[in-house]
Design a protein around this motif. Structure first.
Motif, PDB file in Angstrom:
ATOM      1  N   ARG A   1       0.794  -1.318   0.005  1.00 58.10           N
ATOM      2  CA  ARG A   1      -0.051  -0.058  -0.102  1.00 58.10           C
ATOM      3  C   ARG A   1       0.794   1.346  -0.030  1.00 58.10           C
ATOM      4  O   ARG A   1       0.432   2.250  -0.651  1.00 58.10           O
ATOM      5  CB  ARG A   1      -0.785  -0.082   1.220  1.00 58.10           C
TER       6      ARG A   1
ATOM      7  N   GLU B   1       2.102   1.911  -3.420  1.00 62.42           N
ATOM      8  CA  GLU B   1       0.925   2.441  -4.343  1.00 62.42           C
ATOM      9  C   GLU B   1       0.667   4.047  -4.039  1.00 62.42           C
ATOM     10  O   GLU B   1       0.383   4.680  -4.810  1.00 62.42           O
ATOM     11  CB  GLU B   1      -0.384   1.784  -4.086  1.00 62.42           C
ATOM     12  N   ALA B   2       0.692   4.110  -2.687  1.00 67.08           N
ATOM     13  CA  ALA B   2       0.794   5.570  -2.339  1.00 67.08           C
ATOM     14  C   ALA B   2       1.875   6.474  -2.763  1.00 67.08           C
ATOM     15  O   ALA B   2       1.758   7.481  -3.455  1.00 67.08           O
ATOM     16  CB  ALA B   2       0.515   5.843  -0.914  1.00 67.08           C
TER      17      ALA B   2
ATOM     18  N   SER C   1       1.250   7.088  -6.696  1.00 67.35           N
ATOM     19  CA  SER C   1      -0.091   7.985  -7.034  1.00 67.35           C
ATOM     20  C   SER C   1       0.614   9.169  -6.700  1.00 67.35           C
ATOM     21  O   SER C   1       0.159  10.375  -7.309  1.00 67.35           O
ATOM     22  CB  SER C   1      -1.156   7.716  -5.764  1.00 67.35           C
TER      23      SER C   1
ATOM     24  N   GLU D   1       2.569  10.468  -9.728  1.00 67.46           N
ATOM     25  CA  GLU D   1       1.637  11.024 -10.573  1.00 67.46           C
ATOM     26  C   GLU D   1       1.255  12.117 -10.483  1.00 67.46           C
ATOM     27  O   GLU D   1       0.810  13.122 -11.179  1.00 67.46           O
ATOM     28  CB  GLU D   1       0.407   9.893 -10.761  1.00 67.46           C
ATOM     29  N   LEU D   2       0.667  12.628  -9.115  1.00 71.32           N
ATOM     30  CA  LEU D   2       0.145  13.811  -8.915  1.00 71.32           C
ATOM     31  C   LEU D   2       1.169  14.882  -9.020  1.00 71.32           C
ATOM     32  O   LEU D   2       0.865  16.065  -9.678  1.00 71.32           O
ATOM     33  CB  LEU D   2      -0.293  13.905  -7.274  1.00 71.32           C
TER      34      LEU D   2
ATOM     35  N   LEU E   1      -8.777  15.372  -8.382  1.00 70.70           N
ATOM     36  CA  LEU E   1      -8.272  14.319  -8.475  1.00 70.70           C
ATOM     37  C   LEU E   1      -7.135  14.146  -7.370  1.00 70.70           C
ATOM     38  O   LEU E   1      -7.151  12.944  -6.764  1.00 70.70           O
ATOM     39  CB  LEU E   1      -7.277  14.226  -9.801  1.00 70.70           C
ATOM     40  N   ALA E   2      -6.564  15.099  -6.960  1.00 65.31           N
ATOM     41  CA  ALA E   2      -5.475  14.934  -5.803  1.00 65.31           C
ATOM     42  C   ALA E   2      -6.509  14.719  -4.625  1.00 65.31           C
ATOM     43  O   ALA E   2      -6.247  13.687  -3.683  1.00 65.31           O
ATOM     44  CB  ALA E   2      -4.785  16.316  -5.617  1.00 65.31           C
TER      45      ALA E   2
ATOM     46  N   ARG F   1      -7.620  11.208  -4.577  1.00 66.08           N
ATOM     47  CA  ARG F   1      -6.571  10.019  -4.511  1.00 66.08           C
ATOM     48  C   ARG F   1      -6.060  10.241  -2.806  1.00 66.08           C
ATOM     49  O   ARG F   1      -5.917   9.155  -2.147  1.00 66.08           O
ATOM     50  CB  ARG F   1      -5.583  10.540  -5.068  1.00 66.08           C
ATOM     51  N   GLU F   2      -6.289  11.543  -2.315  1.00 64.15           N
ATOM     52  CA  GLU F   2      -5.955  11.454  -0.718  1.00 64.15           C
ATOM     53  C   GLU F   2      -7.035  10.814  -0.238  1.00 64.15           C
ATOM     54  O   GLU F   2      -6.754  10.029   0.899  1.00 64.15           O
ATOM     55  CB  GLU F   2      -6.041  13.151  -0.519  1.00 64.15           C
TER      56      GLU F   2
ATOM     57  N   ARG G   1      -8.725   7.986  -1.069  1.00 60.73           N
ATOM     58  CA  ARG G   1      -8.529   6.770  -1.400  1.00 60.73           C
ATOM     59  C   ARG G   1      -7.359   6.526  -0.510  1.00 60.73           C
ATOM     60  O   ARG G   1      -7.591   5.276   0.269  1.00 60.73           O
ATOM     61  CB  ARG G   1      -8.204   6.647  -2.869  1.00 60.73           C
ATOM     62  N   GLN G   2      -6.196   7.117  -0.371  1.00 63.61           N
ATOM     63  CA  GLN G   2      -4.999   6.876   0.426  1.00 63.61           C
ATOM     64  C   GLN G   2      -5.720   6.758   1.930  1.00 63.61           C
ATOM     65  O   GLN G   2      -5.352   5.942   2.766  1.00 63.61           O
ATOM     66  CB  GLN G   2      -4.004   8.020   0.407  1.00 63.61           C
TER      67      GLN G   2
END
Length: 732
Positions: free
Chosen positions: A514, A517-518, A521, A524-525, A573-574, A577-578, A580-581
């Motif tokens: 995880r 993955e973070a 991400s 990408e951001l 999006l940020a 993702r935050e 989701r994180q």
């Protein structure tokens, strides 16, 4: 009671003619009148054969030509003369039967093969089987009055016997009644055979020709002399022999057809059994079947073999092209009606079949030997099965006996073990008894020497003090060991076990995945933000162009709006993702908490088990403590028993304590019981001196020191009640 007769048809009328060839061997024995009659019969046969067309047109339309009318009238006149001559011939045969049977047997055989006239069949059949004067005929009326066990079977099958014939049509008709009478009478005469289904057709044919009493006599003779009784027995052994012989003839004379039958699994018994059991009465129409029955009455079952094989020869080509079902239908529908118009052709084909009586006898012997061998094998199999059953029963009995013996051996072993324990206890008790006796002897010896008694008591007191010190040290060491064990268990419980380590490793791997993955991400951001910042800087660099044309200004504004939308999209999006994180982190924490709860639950279960173990251990320690206290009480009792009064009148100082003399020289113990009483008193004094008693314990010992007369009046239950508080005090 006379039964109705069958009306002759055209085929039977042709059968009334004499044989086409006159046998030369019997011509010398004939009279001139008989020779003349035979010559006329032969001449009439030639005329009938030459004018067969005119015979067939007698019942049809008339012809216009005069020659045809003349031919028809001449044929009718010839036929009438032929019938008259045939009647004369068969009447003479019936009247002179013994002479014809003796001297003209071949000619009689030829005449029977050509067919017996319908009106002469009853008498000729009786003469052929010698059933004219039989004693059983007088018993017929008596047999009808009796009851037969086969009556229900006979009643059931009567309606299926010649159902299309007028004589047997209708329930409870005359034909059915007389048929029932004959079948019932025979079932009473021959109880071994009783009743068989195929026999009803033979009796029905006889009843069409003669009264029931005569039909009964003929049927009895057929059963006895024509092998029919063996055919209709419950075992049907004769039917098996006939099928075996017929199969041999089929294999020998029609091998291709036999191979086809075997390839289609079309067994001989499927089509030939009814031929032998009913003599073709259920196969052919009555005119044709009656011709076969005429020959059967003279020659026996040979005609059945001949006719059956002739049918197969005639239809071999058609049968070779059919399968099993097709052949069954062909035998039921086509073959029965092939010779309706010309039964002479069937008889001619039958006598063209090769039939060797000697070979048939040999086959009969082979079949008998085969059956006897099969019977022996069946007897052997039955014997082996019986032996097998007996052996199984014996094995079961032996198994039960072995189980019983095993149980007895186990019981014996238990008894022996208990006996060994009892013997060991007995030997230990004997040793204890010897030790007690030696101790008593030592005490008696020491009683004689007061100085030694005092030394011994002192020695015992010293040992008692040492034993108490050792017990105290042991209890302290035991407590220390228990504390150490508890400390070690706590340390062990704090350490993770293998399962917990594996779970922690799995959790660590999941966290690393995880985290990766973070990080991806976040990268990408960052890249998207860098692109947006570059785009924004490029847009700002073009901001000084506000003086350009309105169209470009509008385009710039649209670009600004697009950039703002992209920025908001990037921010959304940020934020997503935050979130989701955050969800991943929460799920990870939830997973960790669950694992923690599982570990806590496992630790709780382990602690519960440890608690149970410690409770059991504590119980064991209490038991050991009680045992040590019991041993201490025994030792104290021994000390009390060994204590006695001092030998001096003055009080003796002992560790600062004064012991008074309670006994004088005249009151010395004279027996073991008195010695024990003295020992009890001494022990009580020593106990009070060394270990001060509580008021309750003092009352207990004072009760023990009551006079003997009070103790003799008390029961065992009182002693138990007195000892109970003391034992409770020791436990406490």
């Amino acid at each position: 009671m006379a039964s109705p007769t069958l009306s002759p048809d055209s085929s039977s009328q042709e059968a009334l003619s004499a044989p086409t060839c006159s046998p030369t061997s019997d011509s010398e024995n004939l009279s001139p009148d008989e020779l003349e009659l035979l010559a006329k019969l032969e001449e009439q046969n030639r005329l009938l054969e030459a004018d067969s067309k005119s015979m067939r047109s007698m019942n049809g339309s008339r012809r216009n030509s005069g020659s045809s009318l003349v031919s028809s009238s001449s044929a009718s006149s010839n036929l009438s003369h032929l019938e008259e001559d045939t009647w004369i011939l068969w009447g003479r045969i019936a009247n002179e039967w013994e002479e014809w049977r003796r001297r003209k047997e071949k000619l009689l055989k030829e005449l029977i093969r050509k067919g017996i006239p319908h009106h002469f069949r009853a008498i000729v059949w009786q003469l052929l089987c010698s059933a004219t004067d039989m004693p059983v005929k007088n018993q017929y009326s008596e047999l009808l009055k009796m009851s037969s066990p086969c009556e229900k079977l006979i009643r059931r099958d009567i309606a299926r016997t010649y159902p299309e014939h007028e004589f047997f049509k209708g329930q409870d008709s005359l034909g059915q009644e007389v048929l029932f009478n004959v079948m019932k009478a025979y079932s009473l005469v021959d109880r071994e055979v009783g009743y068989c289904q195929g026999s009803a057709f033979i009796v029905g044919l006889l009843l069409m020709q003669m009264p029931e009493e005569e039909a009964f006599c003929v049927f009895v003779r057929l059963m006895q002399e024509y092998r029919l009784r063996e055919l209709f027995k419950p075992s049907m052994a004769e039917l098996g022999l006939c099928i075996y012989q017929f199969e041999y003839m089929l294999q020998e004379q029609l091998p291709d057809l036999n191979t086809h039958f075997r390839s289609q699994s079309f067994h001989t018994s499927m089509y030939a059994s009814s031929w032998f059991l009913t003599l073709f009465l259920t196969t052919f129409p009555l005119p044709v079947a009656t011709r076969v029955f005429d020959i059967f009455m003279y020659e026996g079952l040979e005609i059945v073999f001949r006719v059956g094989l002739a049918l197969l020869q005639v239809n071999q080509t058609e049968l070779m092209q059919l399968d099993m079902e097709g052949m069954s239908q062909y035998f039921q529908r086509v073959i029965p009606h092939q010779f309706d118009s010309c039964p002479d052709k069937l008889i001619l084909k039958a006598y063209q079949v090769k039939y060797n009586p000697k070979k048939m006898k040999r086959l009969e012997k082979e079949y008998a030997a085969m059956k006897s061998k099969e019977m022996e094998e069946q007897i052997e199999i039955k014997r082996l099965r019986t032996e097998n059953r007996l052996l199984k029963q014996r094995i079961e009995t032996l198994e039960k006996g072995q189980v019983t013996r095993a149980q007895e051996a186990e019981e014996n072993y238990v008894i022996k073990r208990e006996l060994a324990v009892v013997r060991q206890q007995c030997s230990s008790a004997a040793e204890d008894l010897q030790k007690a006796q030696s101790t008593i002897r030592q005490l008696q010896e020491q009683q004689d020497n007061p100085r030694l008694t005092e030394d011994f008591v002192a020695h015992l007191e010293t040992e008692l003090e040492q034993s108490r010190l050792r017990e105290t040290e042991t209890l302290g060491a035991l407590r220390e060991m228990q504390d150490k064990v508890l400390d070690m268990e706590k340390r062990n419980s704090s350490l993770p076990d293998e399962n917990n380590v594996a779970r922690l490793q799995e959790e660590l791997k999941a966290l690393k995945v995880r985290e990766g993955e973070a990080v991806a991400s976040a990268r990408e951001l960052k890249l998207q933000l860098q692109e947006l910042s570059d785009t924004w800087q490029a847009h700002l660099s073009r901001g000084g162009r506000w003086k350009e044309s309105p169209r470009k200004l509008v385009l710039g504004e649209l670009q600004d709006e697009l950039m703002s939308v992209r920025l908001r999209e990037a921010q959304a999006l940020a934020e997503g993702r935050e979130l989701r994180q955050r969800v991943v982190e929460l799920e990870t924490q939830d997973h960790i908490h669950r694992n923690l709860l599982n570990r806590v639950e496992a630790e709780r279960a382990a602690l519960q088990e440890k608690l149970q173990y410690l409770a059991a251990q504590n119980k064991g320690l209490h038991t050991q403590l009680s045992e040590s206290r019991r041993k201490q009480a025994e030792a104290e009792c021994k000390v009390r028993l060994l204590k006695g009064p001092p030998p001096f009148e003055d009080p003796l100082a002992f560790d600062g304590l004064g012991l008074a003399r309670h006994l004088d020289e005249d009151s010395l113990p004279s027996s073991d019981e008195e010695l024990l009483g003295v020992g009890v008193g001494v022990g009580a004094a020593l106990q009070d001196a060394l270990y001060p008693l509580s008021p309750r314990d003092a009352r207990f010992f004072r009760r023990l020191e009551r006079p003997a007369k009070d103790s003799e009046g008390s029961s065992d239950s009182d002693a138990d009640e007195l000892a109970a508080p003391y034992s409770q005090g020791l436990d406490n």
